[in-house]
Design a protein around this motif. Sequence first.
Motif, mmCIF file in Angstrom:
data_model
loop_
_atom_site.group_PDB
_atom_site.id
_atom_site.type_symbol
_atom_site.label_atom_id
_atom_site.label_comp_id
_atom_site.label_asym_id
_atom_site.label_seq_id
_atom_site.Cartn_x
_atom_site.Cartn_y
_atom_site.Cartn_z
ATOM 1 N N TYR A 113 -9.070 8.921 -33.372
ATOM 2 C CA TYR A 113 -9.449 9.821 -32.380
ATOM 3 C C TYR A 113 -8.726 9.395 -30.937
ATOM 4 O O TYR A 113 -8.669 8.102 -30.718
ATOM 5 C CB TYR A 113 -10.907 9.672 -32.096
ATOM 6 N N HIS A 114 -8.284 10.185 -30.305
ATOM 7 C CA HIS A 114 -7.636 9.930 -28.925
ATOM 8 C C HIS A 114 -8.279 10.581 -27.841
ATOM 9 O O HIS A 114 -7.492 10.626 -26.661
ATOM 10 C CB HIS A 114 -6.193 10.510 -28.949
ATOM 11 N N GLY A 115 -9.523 11.252 -27.896
ATOM 12 C CA GLY A 115 -9.921 11.827 -26.839
ATOM 13 C C GLY A 115 -10.443 13.291 -26.932
ATOM 14 O O GLY A 115 -9.844 14.136 -27.849
ATOM 15 N N VAL A 141 -7.957 2.389 -26.131
ATOM 16 C CA VAL A 141 -9.383 2.892 -25.342
ATOM 17 C C VAL A 141 -10.591 1.944 -25.903
ATOM 18 O O VAL A 141 -11.770 1.538 -25.252
ATOM 19 C CB VAL A 141 -9.547 4.306 -25.481
ATOM 20 N N MET A 142 -10.899 2.276 -27.210
ATOM 21 C CA MET A 142 -12.100 1.414 -27.761
ATOM 22 C C MET A 142 -11.696 0.179 -28.078
ATOM 23 O O MET A 142 -12.584 -0.782 -28.019
ATOM 24 C CB MET A 142 -12.442 2.096 -29.124
ATOM 25 N N ASP A 194 -3.430 3.409 -28.289
ATOM 26 C CA ASP A 194 -4.773 3.666 -27.755
ATOM 27 C C ASP A 194 -5.444 2.367 -27.972
ATOM 28 O O ASP A 194 -6.091 2.382 -29.113
ATOM 29 C CB ASP A 194 -5.113 5.081 -28.449
ATOM 30 N N LYS A 218 -13.232 2.245 -21.803
ATOM 31 C CA LYS A 218 -14.562 1.597 -22.322
ATOM 32 C C LYS A 218 -14.719 0.209 -21.819
ATOM 33 O O LYS A 218 -15.417 -0.022 -20.851
ATOM 34 C CB LYS A 218 -14.578 1.485 -23.709
ATOM 35 N N SER A 258 -11.398 7.889 -17.317
ATOM 36 C CA SER A 258 -12.031 8.188 -18.861
ATOM 37 C C SER A 258 -10.919 7.712 -19.726
ATOM 38 O O SER A 258 -9.673 7.748 -19.282
ATOM 39 C CB SER A 258 -12.554 9.337 -19.415
ATOM 40 N N GLY A 259 -11.369 7.613 -21.064
ATOM 41 C CA GLY A 259 -10.188 7.273 -21.895
ATOM 42 C C GLY A 259 -9.403 8.543 -22.209
ATOM 43 O O GLY A 259 -8.155 8.377 -22.432
ATOM 44 N N SER A 260 -10.124 9.652 -22.382
ATOM 45 C CA SER A 260 -9.179 10.683 -22.603
ATOM 46 C C SER A 260 -8.014 11.115 -21.647
ATOM 47 O O SER A 260 -6.893 11.505 -21.695
ATOM 48 C CB SER A 260 -10.038 12.273 -22.664
ATOM 49 N N GLU A 263 -4.236 4.118 -32.481
ATOM 50 C CA GLU A 263 -5.176 3.281 -32.225
ATOM 51 C C GLU A 263 -4.822 1.937 -33.052
ATOM 52 O O GLU A 263 -4.586 1.940 -34.107
ATOM 53 C CB GLU A 263 -6.368 3.599 -32.532
#
Length: 449
Positions: free
Chosen positions: A132-134, A242-243, A240, A269, A98-100, A206
């Motif tokens: 947001y980082h998780g 992730v998104m 980050d 993601k 997962s991203g977290s 991010e």
Amino acid sequence: MSHLLHRSVNGAYPVAVGGKGVMLFDAEGKSYIDASGGAAVSCLGHGHPDIVAAMHAQIDKLAYAHTSFFTSQPAEELAEHLIARAPRGLSNVFICSSGSEAIEACLKLARHYFIEKGESRRTNFISRRQSYHGITVGALSVGGRMKDRAPFKEMLLTGHHIAPCYAYRDRRTEETPEQYGLRVADELEAKILELGPDTVAAFVAETVVGATLGAATPAPGYFKRIREICDRHGVLLILDEVMCGMGRTGTLHACEQEGIAPDLMAIAKGLGAGYAPIGAMLASGRIVEAIRQGSGAFPHSQTYNGHPLACATALAVQKVIERDDLLANVRLQGAHLERRLKERFGNHHHVGDVRGRGHFWGIELVADRASKTPFEASLKLNARVKQAAMARGLMVYPMGGTADGTSGDHVLLAPPFIADAAVMDMIVERLGEAVDAAIVGALHDGAGH
Ligand SMILES: Cc1ncc(COP(=O)(O)O)c(C=O)c1O
């Protein structure tokens, strides 16, 4: 009564039963255009035959092998594929679910690197408000969404936060975008000096801020200055993505457009496109080399690291994106989406900003355009938009707290990379109707009717 612990314990959710291309279907037979890819996940849409076939083929061979006993071909091939296309200097991949977890791995490896180097005073992490980082404790500690942190604040590690790069609200009228970017980037240096440069391990950001600010792109030159500051003080840069990464903004990595490379990067993601739970940390050669010269180990592992089925799935996703030149489509159709969003919302009384890149767009909703005053948080405009969009067969990803962590609303769009112009047109049309209906409802309720 469901025995699942849903996000909203009293919530009633439609039951998803199928998906094809950009569409998702529920058990009642209603269809939805997946204009947000869930939460910017489903970049290939749903039911992609090549991904399904690759998953079947891998299950027939091997679903799982623990990484303390074995490596696996899918994990090795995925790492090779990712590093061949990674920002310069990145040499190794840690695969999680997962991203977290990817962010946790970045925090741990940053800390471990400094222990290996004999700089064990470096324990501080700096990050930004409104990001947001998780959701795990480490990731939440660097996260800047104060509402998420509040209930758990006694459990969190000390986090140090500087301003986000959020030009719509924070750029002064007398500043150029570049001057604004440098001013907020310099907050990092001030914070490093305040904490003591030899106590700071890393800065986490991010590249394009997703869920919390709604596709807020960095000011020109911002990340170049950030990179310089990190280098000057021996602080690691953790991006980050992730998104915003894995093609979402039109280049495989969002940082390519900023002309910089991180020391550590989290992706998730779009890596597996929702076909398998997978995230990854990409680490620079100098970090891995320090471990090689030191203890030889990264003391951070989980049962599902390098999961063969997840890796085979992600590899198939990444190969399809490349084979079908889908990033060219993201750039082409992203430009179309931008035009359509600006036509529809550019002069809208209650839309203050339309921003984004590629297939990653946000519109920020305001009660008053001139003063940028947000709607009252109690009206929950973002939730109303989500509901109005779902009623119209459209999935979008609205969020509140945009302006200051409490008030403000935006809607995030993250359509699949396969979306064509006709799909983009339909998304904007349905979104326009949903936004208008939600605002009419909010204004009505806000006026005390
Ligand atoms: C930028 C960013 N980082 C980290 C995460 C956490 O990822 P996950 O929900 O897979 O743990 C998210 C999830 O939305 C995200 O958007």
